[in-house]
Design a protein around this motif. Structure first.
Motif, mmCIF file in Angstrom:
data_model
loop_
_atom_site.group_PDB
_atom_site.id
_atom_site.type_symbol
_atom_site.label_atom_id
_atom_site.label_comp_id
_atom_site.label_asym_id
_atom_site.label_seq_id
_atom_site.Cartn_x
_atom_site.Cartn_y
_atom_site.Cartn_z
ATOM 1 N N ALA A 16 2.369 -2.994 -6.379
ATOM 2 C CA ALA A 16 3.150 -2.063 -7.687
ATOM 3 C C ALA A 16 4.311 -0.686 -6.934
ATOM 4 N N PHE A 17 4.478 -0.927 -5.945
ATOM 5 C CA PHE A 17 5.669 -0.450 -5.592
ATOM 6 C C PHE A 17 7.266 -0.507 -5.958
ATOM 7 N N PRO A 18 7.334 -1.303 -6.248
ATOM 8 C CA PRO A 18 8.620 -1.441 -6.652
ATOM 9 C C PRO A 18 9.126 -0.985 -8.227
ATOM 10 N N ALA A 19 7.644 -1.548 -9.193
ATOM 11 C CA ALA A 19 7.662 -1.134 -10.604
ATOM 12 C C ALA A 19 7.417 1.034 -10.459
ATOM 13 N N LEU A 20 6.545 0.971 -9.573
ATOM 14 C CA LEU A 20 6.189 2.579 -10.070
ATOM 15 C C LEU A 20 8.139 3.858 -8.494
ATOM 16 N N GLN A 21 8.793 2.984 -8.555
ATOM 17 C CA GLN A 21 10.199 3.128 -7.533
ATOM 18 C C GLN A 21 11.001 3.243 -9.309
ATOM 19 N N SER A 22 10.975 1.732 -9.557
ATOM 20 C CA SER A 22 12.269 1.628 -10.897
ATOM 21 C C SER A 22 11.763 3.143 -11.992
ATOM 22 N N LEU A 23 10.169 3.144 -12.472
ATOM 23 C CA LEU A 23 9.356 4.045 -13.192
ATOM 24 C C LEU A 23 10.499 5.287 -13.381
ATOM 25 N N GLN A 24 10.267 5.416 -11.951
ATOM 26 C CA GLN A 24 10.366 7.021 -11.420
ATOM 27 C C GLN A 24 11.849 7.186 -10.867
ATOM 28 N N ALA A 25 13.010 6.073 -10.922
ATOM 29 C CA ALA A 25 14.495 5.928 -11.201
ATOM 30 C C ALA A 25 14.567 6.587 -12.174
ATOM 31 N N ALA A 26 13.815 5.730 -13.064
ATOM 32 C CA ALA A 26 14.727 6.336 -14.911
ATOM 33 C C ALA A 26 14.402 7.170 -15.189
ATOM 34 N N GLY A 27 13.290 8.065 -14.824
ATOM 35 C CA GLY A 27 12.603 9.366 -15.543
ATOM 36 C C GLY A 27 11.569 8.661 -16.339
ATOM 37 N N ARG A 28 11.060 7.792 -16.063
ATOM 38 C CA ARG A 28 9.803 7.531 -16.908
ATOM 39 C C ARG A 28 8.177 8.234 -16.245
ATOM 40 N N LEU A 29 8.040 7.843 -15.104
ATOM 41 C CA LEU A 29 6.924 8.106 -13.911
ATOM 42 C C LEU A 29 6.434 9.737 -13.881
ATOM 43 N N CYS A 30 5.628 10.029 -14.780
ATOM 44 C CA CYS A 30 4.553 11.665 -15.446
ATOM 45 C C CYS A 30 3.379 11.864 -13.471
ATOM 46 N N ALA A 31 2.772 10.386 -13.651
ATOM 47 C CA ALA A 31 2.359 10.574 -12.761
ATOM 48 C C ALA A 31 1.318 9.619 -11.995
ATOM 49 N N VAL A 32 0.611 9.259 -10.785
ATOM 50 C CA VAL A 32 0.279 8.282 -10.260
ATOM 51 C C VAL A 32 -1.336 8.387 -9.622
ATOM 52 N N GLY A 33 -2.577 7.524 -10.101
ATOM 53 C CA GLY A 33 -3.777 7.877 -9.379
ATOM 54 C C GLY A 33 -3.491 6.473 -8.657
ATOM 55 N N VAL A 34 -4.453 7.096 -6.852
ATOM 56 C CA VAL A 34 -4.968 5.977 -6.373
ATOM 57 C C VAL A 34 -6.607 6.336 -5.824
ATOM 58 N N PRO A 35 -6.982 4.996 -5.171
ATOM 59 C CA PRO A 35 -8.424 5.590 -5.375
ATOM 60 C C PRO A 35 -7.851 6.029 -3.580
ATOM 61 N N GLY A 36 -9.572 6.751 -3.388
ATOM 62 C CA GLY A 36 -9.573 7.338 -1.766
ATOM 63 C C GLY A 36 -9.081 6.779 -0.941
ATOM 64 N N ASN A 37 -10.045 5.670 -0.998
ATOM 65 C CA ASN A 37 -10.236 4.584 0.174
ATOM 66 C C ASN A 37 -9.032 3.545 1.037
ATOM 67 N N ASN A 38 -7.867 3.521 -0.082
ATOM 68 C CA ASN A 38 -6.641 2.781 0.645
ATOM 69 C C ASN A 38 -5.044 3.902 0.775
ATOM 70 N N THR A 39 -5.380 3.582 2.418
ATOM 71 C CA THR A 39 -4.372 4.725 3.021
ATOM 72 C C THR A 39 -3.444 3.395 2.982
ATOM 73 N N GLU A 40 -2.547 2.600 2.991
ATOM 74 C CA GLU A 40 -1.406 2.250 2.409
ATOM 75 C C GLU A 40 -0.777 2.516 2.057
ATOM 76 N N VAL A 41 -1.115 2.537 0.234
ATOM 77 C CA VAL A 41 -0.888 2.931 -0.515
ATOM 78 C C VAL A 41 -0.894 4.551 -0.921
ATOM 79 N N ILE A 42 -1.908 4.699 -0.460
ATOM 80 C CA ILE A 42 -2.098 6.697 -0.791
ATOM 81 C C ILE A 42 -0.531 7.213 -0.016
ATOM 82 N N ASP A 43 -0.327 6.737 0.984
ATOM 83 C CA ASP A 43 1.037 7.525 2.162
ATOM 84 C C ASP A 43 2.240 6.644 1.397
ATOM 85 N N PHE A 44 2.092 5.399 0.381
ATOM 86 C CA PHE A 44 3.678 5.434 0.214
ATOM 87 C C PHE A 44 3.714 6.222 -0.968
ATOM 88 N N CYS A 45 2.220 6.759 -1.569
ATOM 89 C CA CYS A 45 2.520 7.175 -3.188
ATOM 90 C C CYS A 45 2.435 8.703 -2.653
#
Length: 314
Positions: A16-45
């Motif tokens: 999901a990381f490239p899509a998140l970055q693209s949405l954020q760069a375009a000013g479209r990303l407004c929130a992100v939700g991540v399961p609490g047991n995934n430290t790699e994704v939590i760290d990035f987000c």
């Protein structure tokens, strides 16, 4: 839809990381939700959230109904994209926010339904993969298809490599997807006659069956297990060995041996194993508790030509 320009994302994987970055760069990303047991994704987000001010919601399976509702109220999202999110969106949430939830399925639908289409695509030696974006309904992977993009799967592609290709495809298809949603496109129904569902891979799926699999099938399985499982399992003398990388070998001259027999074990020719249908596989890289190593180096642990790997599945 509340604000059609704003997109929230529920994710659980680096794809999901490239899509998140693209949405954020375009000013479209407004929130992100991540399961609490995934430290790699939590760290990035967490880093993305701190840099952009976009709210991050750490979720758990028991309270996701309340947490998703809170995310929708705070973010004013017009649409929610799920990307490898592990939990089914509650039916009451779908009913509360109709036409809002869409899944980026990292595989082709309807023929590759399930939790890990990347694994099954490589294991089955399918020549195509891709991303299918579908509306989320009450049944998993069955909603109307909004957009489908295919990519070729080469004969040397590993699970990790295909995940990377799909992650960038997910970022590149966003503009087309957003335009379709903006035009209120409802998509097309899936053909249930073509549908197949594959459950999440278990222990039996990642074990080599020398007696039932030919060399090409075993080689494909090793790529499907690389790197997430550190290879496909086999066993010798009670010792667990995982095959990380292997090559199909042609024209091996010797008497026919039982499948799983080691027919070569030296530095010059490598570790070659006879598989089903009189086919042969050279095990180039293996993994054990002692580390990653070239296949022929297993001779240092007592493995010899003429011995057999255990047929873990019958």
């Amino acid at each position: 839809m509340k604000n059609s320009d704003k997109i929230a994302v529920l994710c659980n994987n680096r794809m999901a990381f490239p899509a998140l970055q693209s949405l954020q760069a375009a000013g479209r990303l407004c929130a992100v939700g991540v399961p609490g047991n995934n430290t790699e994704v939590i760290d990035f987000c967490t880093m993305l959230s701190r840099q952009s001010g976009i709210p991050l919601f750490i979720m758990n399976g028991q309270n996701q109904h309340t947490q998703i509702k809170e995310m929708m109220e705070i973010s004013d999202a017009g649409a929610v994209f799920t990307m490898t999110f592990p939990w089914k969106i509650p039916a009451e949430i779908i009913d509360l926010y109709p036409g809002t939830f869409y899944n980026l399925h990292y595989g082709l639908l309807p023929e590759m339904r399930g939790a890990d289409p990347v694994f099954e695509t490589i294991r089955s030696r399918a020549g195509q993969s891709g991303i299918t974006v579908h509306a989320i309904g009450r049944d998993i992977d069955k909603g109307n298809i909004i957009l489908k993009k295919n990519i070729p799967v080469t004969a040397d592609m590993t699970h990790g490599a295909l995940c990377t290709h799909l992650s960038w495809l997910g970022a590149h298809l966003l503009n087309e997807l957003l335009n379709l949603l903006q035009s209120h496109y409802k998509g097309t129904e899936q053909d249930e006659d073509q549908a197949r569902y594959y459950p999440k891979s278990g222990a039996s799926d990642v074990c080599i069956s020398w007696g039932n699999q030919d060399a090409e099938s075993v080689e494909a399985l090793t790529r499907a297990c690389n790197p997430w499982n550190k290879g496909a399992y086999t066993q010798w003398n009670g010792w667990n060995i995982r095959v990380v990388e292997a090559v199909v070998i042609q024209n091996v001259n010797h008497h026919t041996e039982p499948a799983g027999t080691i027919v070569s074990l030296d530095q010059e020719n490598g570790l070659v194993v006879q598989c089903n249908h009189n086919s042969f596989l050279r095990l180039d890289i293996v993994y054990t508790e002692e580390g990653f190593m070239s296949g022929h180096k297993l001779s240092a642990f007592g493995l010899r030509k003429g011995q057999q790997f255990v047929n873990l599945l019958t």
